[in-house]
Design an enzyme around this catalytic site. Structure first.
Site, mmCIF file in Angstrom:
data_model
loop_
_atom_site.group_PDB
_atom_site.id
_atom_site.type_symbol
_atom_site.label_atom_id
_atom_site.label_comp_id
_atom_site.label_asym_id
_atom_site.label_seq_id
_atom_site.Cartn_x
_atom_site.Cartn_y
_atom_site.Cartn_z
ATOM 1 N N LYS A 17 0.891 -1.166 0.000
ATOM 2 C CA LYS A 17 0.000 0.000 0.000
ATOM 3 C C LYS A 17 0.924 1.209 0.000
ATOM 4 C CE LYS A 17 -1.990 3.227 1.914
ATOM 5 N NZ LYS A 17 -1.868 4.612 1.416
ATOM 6 N N GLU A 76 8.769 1.154 11.313
ATOM 7 C CA GLU A 76 9.838 2.150 11.228
ATOM 8 C C GLU A 76 9.156 3.499 11.269
ATOM 9 O OE1 GLU A 76 12.829 1.348 11.387
ATOM 10 O OE2 GLU A 76 12.889 -0.717 10.675
ATOM 11 N N CYS A 128 13.221 10.697 7.752
ATOM 12 C CA CYS A 128 13.057 10.282 9.149
ATOM 13 C C CYS A 128 14.372 10.370 9.914
ATOM 14 C CB CYS A 128 12.505 8.871 9.203
ATOM 15 S SG CYS A 128 13.485 7.741 8.235
ATOM 16 N N GLU A 181 8.771 16.430 15.556
ATOM 17 C CA GLU A 181 9.348 16.109 14.246
ATOM 18 C C GLU A 181 8.706 17.023 13.205
ATOM 19 O OE1 GLU A 181 8.191 12.465 12.260
ATOM 20 O OE2 GLU A 181 10.265 12.122 11.677
HETATM 21 P P1 NAP Z 1 1.870 8.368 7.702
HETATM 22 O O1 NAP Z 1 0.866 9.431 7.605
HETATM 23 O O2 NAP Z 1 2.009 7.621 8.957
HETATM 24 O O3 NAP Z 1 1.568 7.392 6.479
HETATM 25 C C1 NAP Z 1 2.295 6.223 6.251
HETATM 26 C C2 NAP Z 1 1.413 5.219 5.565
HETATM 27 O O4 NAP Z 1 0.361 4.812 6.442
HETATM 28 C C3 NAP Z 1 0.722 5.751 4.310
HETATM 29 O O5 NAP Z 1 0.683 4.740 3.338
HETATM 30 C C4 NAP Z 1 -0.654 6.083 4.829
HETATM 31 O O6 NAP Z 1 -1.675 6.145 3.865
HETATM 32 C C5 NAP Z 1 -0.900 4.967 5.806
HETATM 33 N N1 NAP Z 1 -1.944 5.300 6.779
HETATM 34 C C6 NAP Z 1 -2.374 6.533 7.152
HETATM 35 N N2 NAP Z 1 -3.346 6.439 8.071
HETATM 36 C C7 NAP Z 1 -3.554 5.128 8.287
HETATM 37 C C8 NAP Z 1 -4.446 4.397 9.127
HETATM 38 N N3 NAP Z 1 -5.312 5.005 9.932
HETATM 39 N N4 NAP Z 1 -4.376 3.045 9.106
HETATM 40 C C9 NAP Z 1 -3.506 2.410 8.288
HETATM 41 N N5 NAP Z 1 -2.664 3.056 7.471
HETATM 42 C C10 NAP Z 1 -2.672 4.399 7.463
HETATM 43 O O7 NAP Z 1 3.338 8.899 7.398
HETATM 44 P P2 NAP Z 1 3.807 9.803 6.183
HETATM 45 O O8 NAP Z 1 3.264 11.163 6.416
HETATM 46 O O9 NAP Z 1 3.550 9.152 4.903
HETATM 47 O O10 NAP Z 1 5.402 9.789 6.387
HETATM 48 C C11 NAP Z 1 6.015 10.618 7.273
HETATM 49 C C12 NAP Z 1 6.438 9.881 8.516
HETATM 50 O O11 NAP Z 1 7.146 8.686 8.188
HETATM 51 C C13 NAP Z 1 7.403 10.661 9.382
HETATM 52 O O12 NAP Z 1 6.995 10.620 10.724
HETATM 53 C C14 NAP Z 1 8.741 9.950 9.224
HETATM 54 O O13 NAP Z 1 9.605 10.093 10.269
HETATM 55 C C15 NAP Z 1 8.332 8.556 8.984
HETATM 56 N N6 NAP Z 1 9.352 7.822 8.227
HETATM 57 C C16 NAP Z 1 10.098 6.880 8.897
HETATM 58 C C17 NAP Z 1 11.083 6.155 8.238
HETATM 59 C C18 NAP Z 1 11.898 5.122 8.974
HETATM 60 O O14 NAP Z 1 12.531 4.294 8.333
HETATM 61 N N7 NAP Z 1 11.905 5.095 10.272
HETATM 62 C C19 NAP Z 1 11.309 6.372 6.881
HETATM 63 C C20 NAP Z 1 10.532 7.328 6.218
HETATM 64 C C21 NAP Z 1 9.543 8.035 6.916
HETATM 65 P P3 NAP Z 1 -2.107 7.575 3.221
HETATM 66 O O15 NAP Z 1 -1.194 7.796 2.116
HETATM 67 O O16 NAP Z 1 -3.502 7.466 2.800
HETATM 68 O O17 NAP Z 1 -1.936 8.610 4.297
#
Ligand code: NAP
Ligand code: MG
Length: 497
Positions: free
Chosen positions: A189, A265, A300, A399
């Site tokens: 996804k 992650e 991240c 963050e």
């Molecule tokens: P996000 O909002 O948490 O979204 C991540 C994924 O989860 C997307 O595919 C999203 O779909 C899905 N999602 C959203 N709400 C959900 C729900 N209620 N139930 C199940 N899935 C759901 O994060 P993001 O804004 O894309 O990315 C930014 C974050 O990722 C930052 O906090 C960053 O630090 C973290 N990050 C961490 C790493 C690591 O390796 N540790 C690497 C990269 C990024 P949608 O597209 O529809 O929102």
């Protein structure tokens, strides 16, 4: 080298297929619904993408399970899986320009970065895991001569991979490399903002010989497809990269259904610690700017908190401002550009809100702080540095996930370590020192999954990546350590007469 003008022409003639990829073929959503993916550099619609719902997800899960049970991939000779995944890596390399262009248009990332890093690294990652596929050994336990006690790893089954938008192709590779190497089926996804490179890589995986059903891409929203995977009783594991807030939800989904395994992650608020013994600040300045502003800070592991001795601050900031002069901001299709657009309007407003809040709390704006190129319709924010930041200010705690660096002064190394660790996150840290004793001693006290010394980064493919504390859960990306989490451990106890 392809020029800015040529990339713009290629972008105009690019044909984009936004259909989902389920059970070995492209398909519209069963409902026929679509949603728009936007180009962050223009704010305009780039393509329509299939808006999948529970019925599409169900089809993908059934196909994934059938493929898994058939053994076509899960029980294929490891050397075969290795050959297929190696071929996928090669196809990604052969399509590097197309994939880079898609990534730039869909995510606002500079084309130069996509060509030099995101796409070649994605290919290298898949090749790395391919190579390991036929080099893994299982074990016999030391249980005596009247038993044969085998400890083997079996692929876990059907894996759901829920991905973020900041490194779409690369995060995909970090997941599917180990997941497919050990023989699982996977349903991806992608983040709603960035489905396109993932869909093209699924086409290439089929061409490489990954059997139908083993790798599907179900596009759509987190609320429907992400949550649907989280709750699905026939999904065995979720591999997630994204925010800590969303990551936590998957633990609830799992607890409320089938106890599927969950590997998360999540976010970070990563310190860059400059120790007082550093003599030459030139490299520090260069790397610190990259740590904070690479990928527009939408990273991240970005080094968003710089801890610096008071006596060194002025000199270091001066050098960093000089380095930033070379960081061109603008159209991500311009190969000279190093700072592209933020992913979407909502995120852009959030980042600008953090900047306003920092000013209101008394942080001192050293540079940047503004939205720029507004006339393009894109979401551009200048690289921004605040100093006189205290560890309690929200800009030092939350963050931002944007191009904002907080500079915090410290008086002694104990204080620096305390501030560095005073966060709910623990993903990455970088440390700057000329003294090897300090390097080991301070690095050992930083509560983070990766500590880089005298550089910034995430190691290479052979090193695990993931977080302490609320930066992660249940496992690691990259390296051989990422393999076991996608397997179940089995004991087969054979009693001999
Ligand atoms: P996000 O909002 O948490 O979204 C991540 C994924 O989860 C997307 O595919 C999203 O779909 C899905 N999602 C959203 N709400 C959900 C729900 N209620 N139930 C199940 N899935 C759901 O994060 P993001 O804004 O894309 O990315 C930014 C974050 O990722 C930052 O906090 C960053 O630090 C973290 N990050 C961490 C790493 C690591 O390796 N540790 C690497 C990269 C990024 P949608 O597209 O529809 O929102
Ligand atoms: Mg997009």
């Amino acid at each position: 080298m392809t020029t800015h003008q040529e990339w713009k022409q290629r972008a105009e003639s690019l044909s984009i297929d936004g259909r989902a990829f389920i059970a070995g073929q492209r398909c519209t959503a069963a409902s026929n619904e679509t949603f728009n993916t936007l180009n962050p550099a223009t704010g305009k619609v780039l393509a329509e993408v299939a808006l999948c719902d529970a019925s599409d997800l169900e089809r993908a899960v059934v196909a994934a399970r059938e493929a898994f049970e058939s053994g076509v991939w899960s029980k294929a000779a490891p050397a075969h899986r290795k050959a297929v995944l190696s071929r996928l890596a090669q196809l990604i390399e052969e399509h590097a320009e197309e994939l880079s262009l898609l990534e730039t248009l869909d995510a606002g990332k500079p084309i130069g970065e996509c060509l030099a890093l995101d796409i070649p690294e994605a290919a290298a990652c898949i090749r790395w895991h391919a190579e390991v596929t036929d080099k893994r050994y299982d074990a016999l336990s030391p249980s005596g001569s009247n038993v044969v006690s085998m400890i083997t790893r079996e692929p876990i089954g059907v894996v759901g991979a829920v991905l973020p938008w900041n490194f779409p192709a690369l995060m995909l590779a970090w997941k599917i490399g180990p997941i497919l190497s050990v023989g699982n089926s996977v349903i991806v996804k992608p983040a709603a903002q960035t489905s396109l490179s993932t869909l093209r890589i699924a086409d290439l995986a089929l061409e490489a010989g990954v059997p139908a059903g083993v790798f599907s891409v179900v596009t759509g929203s987190g609320q429907v497809v992400g949550q649907g995977l989280g709750y699905h009783p026939d999904v065995d594991l979720i591999a997630f990269t994204g925010s800590t807030e969303t990551g936590k939800r998957f633990l609830h989904y799992s607890a409320d259904t089938n106890l599927k395994r969950v590997v998360l992650e999540c976010g970070g608020k990563n310190p860059q610690i400059i120790l007082p013994d550093v003599a030459n600040l030139d490299t520090v300045a260069e790397q610190a700017v990259a740590a904070a502003f690479w990928n527009m800070g939408e990273n991240c592991s970005s080094g968003s908190r710089m801890l610096v001795p008071s006596s060194m601050k002025a000199a270091l900031l001066e050098k960093m401002l000089a380095v930033l002069e070379g960081w061109k901001l603008g159209d991500p299709l311009d190969p000279e550009v190093k700072v592209g657009a933020l992913i979407e309007q909502r995120h852009y407003e959030k980042v600008l809100g953090h900047i306003e809040q920092a000013k209101a709390e008394g942080a001192h704006l050293v540079c940047g702080g503004n939205a720029v190129l507004v006339e393009t319709g894109g979401w551009f924010v200048e690289p921004t540095i605040f100093d006189n930041v205290t560890p309690q200010m929200s800009i030092a705690v939350e963050e931002v996930f944007g191009p904002v660096l907080s500079v915090i002064e410290y008086t002694d190394v104990e204080e620096a370590i305390r501030i560095a660790n005073d966060t709910c996150y623990g993903l990455a840290a970088s440390l700057w020192t000329d003294n090897v004793n300090n390097a080991h001693k301070v690095a050992a006290r930083i509560r983070a999954g990766t500590v880089t010394v005298n550089c910034f980064g995430e190691g290479d493919l052979s090193t695990p990546f993931g977080g302490f504390k609320q930066s992660g859960f249940g496992g690691r990306d990259k390296s051989v350590y990422a393999h076991d989490q996608y397997c179940e451990l089995k004991t087969t106890w054979l009693k001999l007469d």
